[in-house]
Enzyme design. Structure first.
Site, PDB file in Angstrom:
ATOM      1  CG  ASP A   1       3.741  22.186  44.808  1.00 48.05           C
ATOM      2  OD1 ASP A   1       3.941  20.664  44.368  1.00 48.05           O
ATOM      3  OD2 ASP A   1       2.668  22.763  44.403  1.00 48.05           O
TER       4      ASP A   1
ATOM      5  CB  SER B   1       3.782  19.586  41.308  1.00 46.34           C
ATOM      6  OG  SER B   1       2.833  18.639  43.222  1.00 46.34           O
TER       7      SER B   1
END
Length: 446
Positions: free
Chosen positions: A243, A102
């Site tokens: 992401d 992420s």
């Protein structure tokens, strides 16, 4: 329920250190593949990744793990997390995998798993997979080993899906938009989708080299986006994370707009259109009290959950809401997606901007947030929040803020830290309350 490998959002850590090693990735593939092998059909898993250098290593290891237990693998390359969730469901796959950490630096990586419905796994599924990781997984017979193939049109499929969520009667013609893709998973799909909808696109953070993901760009580092928006005279700036499941927006003056404001904008817009389900939205305990008051003035409610988009989604599904998210920019619009989707959320924001035909600084600023302060207190061991002295200070602070503010105190789920957050109408009072509680926790923690 205690977890050995899975955290609040999959398995995550520094690469080439336990548990984020190639050997562990292969074990996860074997265990997850064995767990989701149900029935006699050919089983399939979709694997996507962001742009981290370690993605090559982990991707190959997971392919070996899945194929060894008889699962076929579909590789889609660098793609947003929500795209993997969408493709898992649309391709009738038995599960999906996103290899990403992420918004973390490139040296970290992670493994997120999705079920056949495109939702993140339940606690029960994660527990079963953990048990298999530490046990013996039966391998497929030689004739039943899985195959791997790469789908070349995955980007086009997701772009088409994302565009379909934008109102058909609107266009982005002539709207200058700066999009910051964090040198991450959306570096190709986000600029393309916006351009195809007619926008004049200025793309930054679209030159990944394996090591520059989230490095000075993206939703957690919006300074470059702010500068670019102002310098280029753009109408709005959009920042995604590594992401692309998180969204932060910048107005034409360079001001950063957080997830609370964006959720308020989308929820009130959908309410006007008769689209808002549940009579409000779902957010976490960290969302600003100003959001709650703003929604209440519109006749809408706010339901709070523990921190984490997973908790938000569980509440949305259980109680019939279709808008939810976090102040950090994880925004879940369940009419379209099974997880946070930064690009889809951005398109809903842009739709409201086009409809209003007004500057972003007017459209996006829905309410004045209350003064809010968060501090962390690190401790070595024990449970300092259980100390009588700490509880007395907390009780006094709650009484002091009653009707004028809010207090949230919680231990971190990932490190030995107590997080102390307060917000209220009086900034000086908020600071004093937080400092008083932090001092009490430090004393109790020794």
């Amino acid at each position: 329920m205690a977890r050995k490998y899975f955290g609040t959002d999959g398995i995550r850590g520094a690469t080439n250190a336990h548990p984020m090693t190639a050997a562990m990735a292969m074990k996860v593939g074997m265990a997850a593949g064995a767990h989701f092998r149900r029935g006699d059909h050919r089983h399939r898993v979709v694997i996507g990744k962001d742009t981290r250098l370690s993605g090559y290593m982990l991707e190959n290891a997971m392919v070996a793990g899945f194929t060894s237990v008889g699962m076929d693998v579909v590789l889609v390359g660098p793609m947003p997390t929500p795209a993997v969730a969408m493709l898992t469901h649309s391709m009738r796959a038995d599960m999906g995998v996103m290899i990403s950490a992420s918004h973390n630096p490139y040296a970290d990586n992670g493994i997120k798993l999705f079920g056949p419905d495109g939702y993140k796994l339940s606690d029960e599924d994660e527990a079963a997979i953990e048990a298999l990781i530490d046990g013996e997984v039966p391998l497929a017979a030689s004739a039943d080993i899985g195959r791997a193939r790469r789908v070349e049109d995955a980007r086009g499929r997701y772009i088409h899906f994302a565009k379909s969520t934008f109102p058909a009667d609107l266009r982005l013609d002539g709207l200058k938009i700066v999009v910051d893709c964090a040198n991450g998973a959306a570096y190709q799909v986000a600029p393309s989708a916006l351009w195809e909808l007619g926008a004049d696109v200025i793309a930054i953070g679209v030159s990944p080299n394996g090591k520059n993901i989230n490095d000075g760009v993206g939703s957690t580092a919006p300074d470059t986006l702010c500068e670019t928006v102002v310098a280029s005279g753009a109408a709005i700036g959009i920042a995604l994370d590594g992401d692309a499941d998180r969204l932060i927006v910048v107005d034409e003056t360079g001001r950063v707009i957080d997830g609370d404001q964006l959720m308020a904008l989308i929820a009130t817009g959908w309410a006007r259109q008769g689209r808002l389900a549940g009579g409000g939205l779902v957010a976490t305990v960290m969302s600003n009290l100003g959001l709650e008051r703003h929604l209440s003035a519109q006749g809408l409610g706010l339901v709070r959950t523990a921190v984490g988009d997973r908790h938000v989604l569980e509440k949305m599904r259980g109680s019939g809401y279709n808008v939810g998210g976090e102040q950090s920019g994880h925004i879940i619009l369940s009419d379209y997606a099974t997880t946070g989707d930064g690009l889809v959320a951005a398109l809903q924001v842009l739709a409201e901007l086009v409809r209003a035909d007004a500057p972003a600084s007017e459209v996006l600023h829905r309410f004045d947030p209350l003064p809010q302060l968060l501090k962390n207190v690190r401790f070595k061991g024990g449970k300092p929040l259980d100390a009588i002295a700490v509880q007395e200070v907390i009780a006094g602070a709650e009484a002091e803020l009653a009707g004028r503010g809010r207090l949230v105190i919680r231990p971190s789920g990932t490190e030995p830290v107590i997080r102390v957050m307060a917000e209220g109408d009086d900034a000086a009072q908020v600071h004093a309350v937080v400092d008083r509680i932090c001092d009490a926790v430090r004393v109790a923690a020794g």
